[in-house]
Design an enzyme around this catalytic site. Structure first.
Site, short mmCIF file in Angstrom:
data_model
loop_
_atom_site.label_atom_id
_atom_site.label_comp_id
_atom_site.label_asym_id
_atom_site.label_seq_id
_atom_site.Cartn_x
_atom_site.Cartn_y
_atom_site.Cartn_z
N HIS A 1 -3.28 -13.37 1.25
CA HIS A 1 -3.63 -13.60 2.65
C HIS A 1 -4.06 -15.06 2.89
O HIS A 1 -4.86 -15.34 3.78
CB HIS A 1 -4.73 -12.66 3.14
CG HIS A 1 -4.52 -11.22 2.81
ND1 HIS A 1 -3.31 -10.59 2.98
CD2 HIS A 1 -5.36 -10.28 2.28
CE1 HIS A 1 -3.41 -9.32 2.59
NE2 HIS A 1 -4.64 -9.12 2.16
N ASP B 1 2.32 -6.85 2.16
CA ASP B 1 1.16 -6.03 2.57
C ASP B 1 1.63 -4.80 3.33
O ASP B 1 0.95 -4.28 4.22
CB ASP B 1 0.18 -6.84 3.41
CG ASP B 1 -1.23 -6.25 3.41
OD1 ASP B 1 -1.53 -5.44 2.52
OD2 ASP B 1 -2.02 -6.60 4.30
N TYR C 1 -10.88 -2.72 -2.80
CA TYR C 1 -11.73 -3.80 -2.28
C TYR C 1 -13.08 -3.83 -2.99
O TYR C 1 -13.71 -4.88 -3.08
CB TYR C 1 -12.01 -3.56 -0.79
CG TYR C 1 -10.99 -4.07 0.20
CD1 TYR C 1 -9.68 -4.31 -0.16
CD2 TYR C 1 -11.36 -4.29 1.52
CE1 TYR C 1 -8.75 -4.76 0.77
CE2 TYR C 1 -10.44 -4.74 2.46
CZ TYR C 1 -9.14 -4.97 2.08
OH TYR C 1 -8.23 -5.41 3.01
N GLY D 1 -6.95 3.37 7.98
CA GLY D 1 -7.03 2.44 9.10
C GLY D 1 -8.47 2.15 9.48
O GLY D 1 -9.31 3.05 9.51
N GLU D 2 -8.75 0.88 9.79
CA GLU D 2 -10.10 0.51 10.20
C GLU D 2 -10.42 0.96 11.63
O GLU D 2 -11.47 0.65 12.15
CB GLU D 2 -10.28 -1.01 10.06
CG GLU D 2 -10.55 -1.48 8.64
CD GLU D 2 -9.26 -1.77 7.88
OE1 GLU D 2 -8.20 -1.28 8.30
OE2 GLU D 2 -9.32 -2.49 6.87
N ARG E 1 -4.09 -17.03 6.49
CA ARG E 1 -4.89 -16.55 7.63
C ARG E 1 -5.14 -17.66 8.65
O ARG E 1 -5.14 -17.43 9.85
CB ARG E 1 -6.25 -16.03 7.15
CG ARG E 1 -6.20 -14.69 6.46
CD ARG E 1 -7.60 -14.15 6.26
NE ARG E 1 -7.59 -12.96 5.46
CZ ARG E 1 -7.34 -11.74 5.93
NH1 ARG E 1 -7.06 -11.59 7.21
NH2 ARG E 1 -7.37 -10.69 5.13
N HIS F 1 0.87 -1.18 0.00
CA HIS F 1 0.00 0.00 0.00
C HIS F 1 0.91 1.24 0.00
O HIS F 1 1.06 1.92 1.02
CB HIS F 1 -0.95 -0.04 1.19
CG HIS F 1 -1.87 -1.22 1.15
ND1 HIS F 1 -2.98 -1.26 0.34
CD2 HIS F 1 -1.81 -2.43 1.78
CE1 HIS F 1 -3.59 -2.43 0.48
NE2 HIS F 1 -2.89 -3.16 1.35
N THR G 1 -9.12 -1.10 1.71
CA THR G 1 -10.46 -0.83 2.20
C THR G 1 -10.94 0.56 1.83
O THR G 1 -12.09 0.75 1.46
CB THR G 1 -10.50 -0.97 3.75
OG1 THR G 1 -9.81 -2.14 4.13
CG2 THR G 1 -11.93 -1.03 4.24
N SER H 1 -3.09 -1.90 6.95
CA SER H 1 -3.52 -2.09 8.33
C SER H 1 -3.53 -3.57 8.67
O SER H 1 -4.19 -4.36 7.98
CB SER H 1 -4.93 -1.53 8.53
OG SER H 1 -4.98 -0.15 8.25
#
Length: 390
Positions: free
Chosen positions: A225, A286, A131, A70-71, A228, A64, A100, A290
């Site tokens: 990802h 990544d 996304y 940030g979430e 996970r 990124h 996101t 975040s």
């Protein structure tokens, strides 16, 4: 006059082991690889590797680069990538993407940051979209973005099986992949759709569904990802058996690992034990994204920032801790991501290819020199790439 550099007495991994070799660089390309090359002092620079490993510059397929949203609210927006962090981590090629937040983080910013990184000495590509579906674009369509914008190579990172996803339908995924594929064919690019896979129960089912009900080849999708948790990894191994690539994320935290995520190095070993081909697996950092840890109710528990240095760290762990053979582990951070995304000239030490090279102290397993596009960006552990401001 083109810059000429001769690297002598290196143990070359291209990523396949070539043994002790000399490598001649002319301009931004590898000009010759041989066991004994001589260069007059007046013609260029000679560097004695003294048995150090010479490996391709790392290819990081998900960064990124312009920062992320940030979430945890506006105060948790993550910073953009510092080129010096990439160089010191041995990363000479990055692929930038939104995540996101495609509202306050834009493709215009992403494009500008990629061009800045190029001006600072490394290679930078980007993905159109984020996304969400419908796909945000620069020019009005996926097809024209990939065909007309020089450094846009595909779509990403499109989210599936995640509560933050737009939950695209089969028809939407087919249309996006078809547009990216045709644009890639017409422009000589990969045209791949990079896919963020969450921890939802659907896992990779939306991608298998598209492949089953369309003419889209499985290689058009590049899911990340996949480490996970172990059940997602097992689903990913099935994806590789069908011919697809899967990607493991190297940035993590102790909290995320405690929740069930596998280190990329551990996931690599486990995937190989389950029958996945080493040729179909990649790592990405990544970086600047975040690193979120959500509870079962979807509430945010922890948030940190991905680090680009994790890419080399997990490659090293794969070799030292997991016992993966060096040239195999090297593939997942060099040749394989370049193949997955159609990045011609990247990820290998081959005559005529880009001179993106790293010297690694084999005793300490540490990066000492980094060359990007034929120029030393780090020499004897000193980063030469300068910050423009401060």
């Amino acid at each position: 006059m083109s810059q000429i550099t001769l690297i002598k007495n290196a143990e070359v991994f291209a990523p396949r082991s070539l043994g002790r070799c000399d490598v001649l660089v002319a301009g931004d390309r590898v000009a010759k690889i041989d066991q004994n090359i001589d260069l007059p002092e007046s013609l260029g620079q000679t560097v004695d590797a003294d048995g150090a490993w010479l490996i391709p510059g790392l290819v990081d397929s998900l960064v990124h680069i312009s920062g992320g949203g940030g979430e945890g609210g506006f105060g948790s927006r993550t910073p953009e990538l510092d080129v010096r962090d990439a160089v010191s981590a041995g990363v000479t090629t990055v692929v930038g993407a939104l995540g996101t937040d495609a509202t306050t983080r834009t493709l215009n910013e992403l494009f500008g940051k990629a061009k800045a990184l190029e001006a600072q000495g490394i290679t930078s590509f980007i993905q159109t979209g984020s996304y969400q579906v419908p796909v945000n674009t620069l020019t009005g369509s996926v097809r024209s973005d990939v065909m007309l914008v020089d450094n846009i190579i595909g779509v990403g990172e499109l989210a599936i099986s995640d509560h933050r996803s737009s939950h695209p339908s089969r028809e939407e995924l087919i249309r996006i992949a078809a547009d990216a594929r045709v644009a890639g064919l017409l422009s000589g690019k990969g045209g791949v759709v990079s896919v963020h896979v969450g921890d939802g129960p659907g896992r990779l089912s939306p991608l298998f569904d598209v492949v089953e009900h369309s003419e889209i080849p499985i290689t058009q999708f590049y899911p990340t990802h996949m480490n996970r948790h172990e059940s997602l990894l097992t689903h990913g191994v099935a994806f590789t058996r069908a011919g697809g690539f899967i990607d493991f994320t190297t940035s993590t935290t102790e909290e995320i690992l405690a929740s069930g995520e596998l280190r990329a190095s551990c996931a690599l070993k486990l995937a190989l034990e389950q029958g996945a081909s080493i040729n179909q697996i990649t790592f990405s950092s990544d970086a600047q994204g975040s690193l979120t840890n959500f509870c079962e109710q979807g509430e945010l528990q922890d948030l940190e920032v991905g680090a680009i240095a994790s890419l080399f760290d997990e490659f090293r762990r794969a070799v030292q801790d997991e016992g993966v053979e060096l040239s195999q582990a090297l593939q997942v951070v060099t040749r394989n991501p370049a193949r997955a995304l159609g990045l011609k000239g990247k990820g290998q030490i081959v005559t005529g290819r880009d001179a993106d090279l790293i010297l690694v102290d084999r005793e300490r397993f540490q990066i000492t020199h980094v060359m990007a596009r034929g120029r030393w960006q780090m020499f004897d552990r000193h980063v030469r790439t300068a910050r423009l401001f401060g």
